[in-house]
Motif scaffolding. Structure first.
Motif, mmCIF file in Angstrom:
data_model
loop_
_atom_site.group_PDB
_atom_site.id
_atom_site.type_symbol
_atom_site.label_atom_id
_atom_site.label_comp_id
_atom_site.label_asym_id
_atom_site.label_seq_id
_atom_site.Cartn_x
_atom_site.Cartn_y
_atom_site.Cartn_z
ATOM 1 N N ARG A 47 0.850 -1.191 0.000
ATOM 2 C CA ARG A 47 0.000 0.000 0.000
ATOM 3 C C ARG A 47 0.879 1.231 0.000
ATOM 4 N N GLY A 48 0.487 2.266 -0.723
ATOM 5 C CA GLY A 48 1.206 3.530 -0.733
ATOM 6 C C GLY A 48 2.302 3.575 -1.786
ATOM 7 N N LYS A 49 2.637 4.796 -2.156
ATOM 8 C CA LYS A 49 3.742 5.041 -3.091
ATOM 9 C C LYS A 49 4.742 5.903 -2.337
ATOM 10 N N PHE A 50 5.915 5.378 -2.128
ATOM 11 C CA PHE A 50 6.907 6.058 -1.305
ATOM 12 C C PHE A 50 8.057 6.567 -2.159
ATOM 13 N N ASP A 51 8.036 7.892 -2.454
ATOM 14 C CA ASP A 51 9.178 8.525 -3.100
ATOM 15 C C ASP A 51 10.242 8.753 -2.038
ATOM 16 N N LEU A 52 11.441 9.100 -2.473
ATOM 17 C CA LEU A 52 12.510 9.350 -1.502
ATOM 18 C C LEU A 52 12.191 10.534 -0.596
ATOM 19 N N ILE A 53 11.377 11.480 -1.096
ATOM 20 C CA ILE A 53 11.073 12.665 -0.283
ATOM 21 C C ILE A 53 9.720 12.560 0.428
ATOM 22 N N THR A 54 9.066 11.402 0.323
ATOM 23 C CA THR A 54 7.823 11.187 1.057
ATOM 24 C C THR A 54 8.118 11.245 2.556
ATOM 25 N N LEU A 55 7.289 11.971 3.286
ATOM 26 C CA LEU A 55 7.476 12.091 4.733
ATOM 27 C C LEU A 55 6.633 11.043 5.448
ATOM 28 N N ARG A 101 10.814 0.629 1.338
ATOM 29 C CA ARG A 101 9.483 0.948 0.791
ATOM 30 C C ARG A 101 8.484 -0.176 1.073
ATOM 31 N N VAL A 102 8.915 -1.418 0.891
ATOM 32 C CA VAL A 102 8.022 -2.551 1.151
ATOM 33 C C VAL A 102 7.632 -2.587 2.627
ATOM 34 N N MET A 103 8.604 -2.374 3.503
ATOM 35 C CA MET A 103 8.310 -2.392 4.940
ATOM 36 C C MET A 103 7.393 -1.237 5.334
ATOM 37 N N LEU A 104 7.591 -0.066 4.723
ATOM 38 C CA LEU A 104 6.711 1.062 4.995
ATOM 39 C C LEU A 104 5.283 0.757 4.537
ATOM 40 N N VAL A 113 2.021 3.666 10.668
ATOM 41 C CA VAL A 113 2.627 4.905 10.194
ATOM 42 C C VAL A 113 1.630 5.657 9.317
ATOM 43 N N MET A 114 1.873 6.959 9.183
ATOM 44 C CA MET A 114 1.130 7.814 8.264
ATOM 45 C C MET A 114 2.155 8.441 7.331
ATOM 46 N N MET A 115 1.710 8.768 6.128
ATOM 47 C CA MET A 115 2.643 9.351 5.171
ATOM 48 C C MET A 115 2.058 10.609 4.557
ATOM 49 N N GLN A 116 2.959 11.479 4.099
ATOM 50 C CA GLN A 116 2.552 12.666 3.354
ATOM 51 C C GLN A 116 3.335 12.663 2.063
ATOM 52 N N GLU A 117 2.612 12.495 0.953
ATOM 53 C CA GLU A 117 3.271 12.467 -0.343
ATOM 54 C C GLU A 117 3.669 13.878 -0.729
ATOM 55 N N PRO A 118 4.754 14.008 -1.516
ATOM 56 C CA PRO A 118 5.180 15.345 -1.938
ATOM 57 C C PRO A 118 4.123 15.987 -2.835
ATOM 58 N N GLU A 119 4.063 17.319 -2.780
ATOM 59 C CA GLU A 119 3.137 18.056 -3.634
ATOM 60 C C GLU A 119 3.565 17.914 -5.087
ATOM 61 N N PRO A 120 2.612 17.754 -6.007
ATOM 62 C CA PRO A 120 2.991 17.668 -7.423
ATOM 63 C C PRO A 120 3.585 18.980 -7.899
ATOM 64 N N GLU A 121 4.485 18.877 -8.852
ATOM 65 C CA GLU A 121 5.119 20.075 -9.389
ATOM 66 C C GLU A 121 4.084 20.920 -10.113
ATOM 67 N N ALA A 122 4.314 22.220 -10.143
ATOM 68 C CA ALA A 122 3.409 23.121 -10.845
ATOM 69 C C ALA A 122 3.425 22.792 -12.331
ATOM 70 N N ASP A 123 2.310 23.067 -12.973
ATOM 71 C CA ASP A 123 2.215 22.825 -14.420
ATOM 72 C C ASP A 123 3.094 23.840 -15.137
ATOM 73 N N MET A 124 4.217 23.394 -15.634
ATOM 74 C CA MET A 124 5.191 24.288 -16.266
ATOM 75 C C MET A 124 4.769 24.692 -17.679
ATOM 76 N N HIS A 125 3.667 24.176 -18.171
ATOM 77 C CA HIS A 125 3.204 24.526 -19.507
ATOM 78 C C HIS A 125 2.110 25.588 -19.455
ATOM 79 N N ASP A 126 1.779 26.047 -18.272
ATOM 80 C CA ASP A 126 0.736 27.052 -18.102
ATOM 81 C C ASP A 126 1.356 28.426 -18.334
#
Length: 140
Positions: A47-55, A101-104, A113-126
């Motif tokens: 469960r969950g997607k854990f990027d390196l910067i996921t808190l 990641r698997v253990m998390l 545990v609880m996680m906070q995924e990083p905010e998506p990058e702003a749309d650079m094409h806007d």
């Protein structure tokens, strides 16, 4: 320096000592467990997607006698008593990031545990974003 001409004069290397029945050895650490054994061969979190910067933060204190949790799981809960990124956890545990990641995912699934995924990058094409930046620079 030149090697001796006579191969009889070369010192013999000691034969490697084979590990005992199923025992894995690390020269300095002694017996060790392979990371895929810790995750039962899984390479993706349940469960969950854990990027390196996921808190990640523990949802409570370290449980006593939690069934189904290994020492590494408990170490993660201990470390996550304060907010920590996946990259930091990986460094503290000295384990591959895929294993952490698997253990998390296991801990998230069980509510430890609880996680906070990083905010998506702003749309650079806007184009509005670029106009706002230009207007801000002109105002300076």
């Amino acid at each position: 320096m030149m090697p001796p001409e006579d191969p009889e004069r070369w010192p013999e290397e000691p034969a490697p000592h084979p590990p005992a029945d199923g025992e894995l050895l690390d020269g300095h650490a002694g017996p060790m467990v392979r990371p895929y054994v810790m995750t039962s061969g899984r390479i993706e979190p349940a469960r969950g997607k854990f990027d390196l910067i996921t808190l990640v933060v523990a949802s409570g204190p370290e449980p006593e006698g939690a069934i189904g949790l290994g020492p590494e799981h408990l170490a993660i809960i201990r470390l996550c008593q304060s907010v920590m990124s996946v990259a930091e956890l990986t460094g503290h545990l000295d384990l591959p990031v895929a294993t952490v990641r698997v253990m998390l995912g296991d801990l998230l699934d069980k509510g430890f545990v609880m996680m906070q995924e990083p905010e998506p990058e702003a749309d650079m094409h806007d184009i509005r974003l670029y106009k706002a930046v230009i207007d801000g620079l002109r105002a300076l």
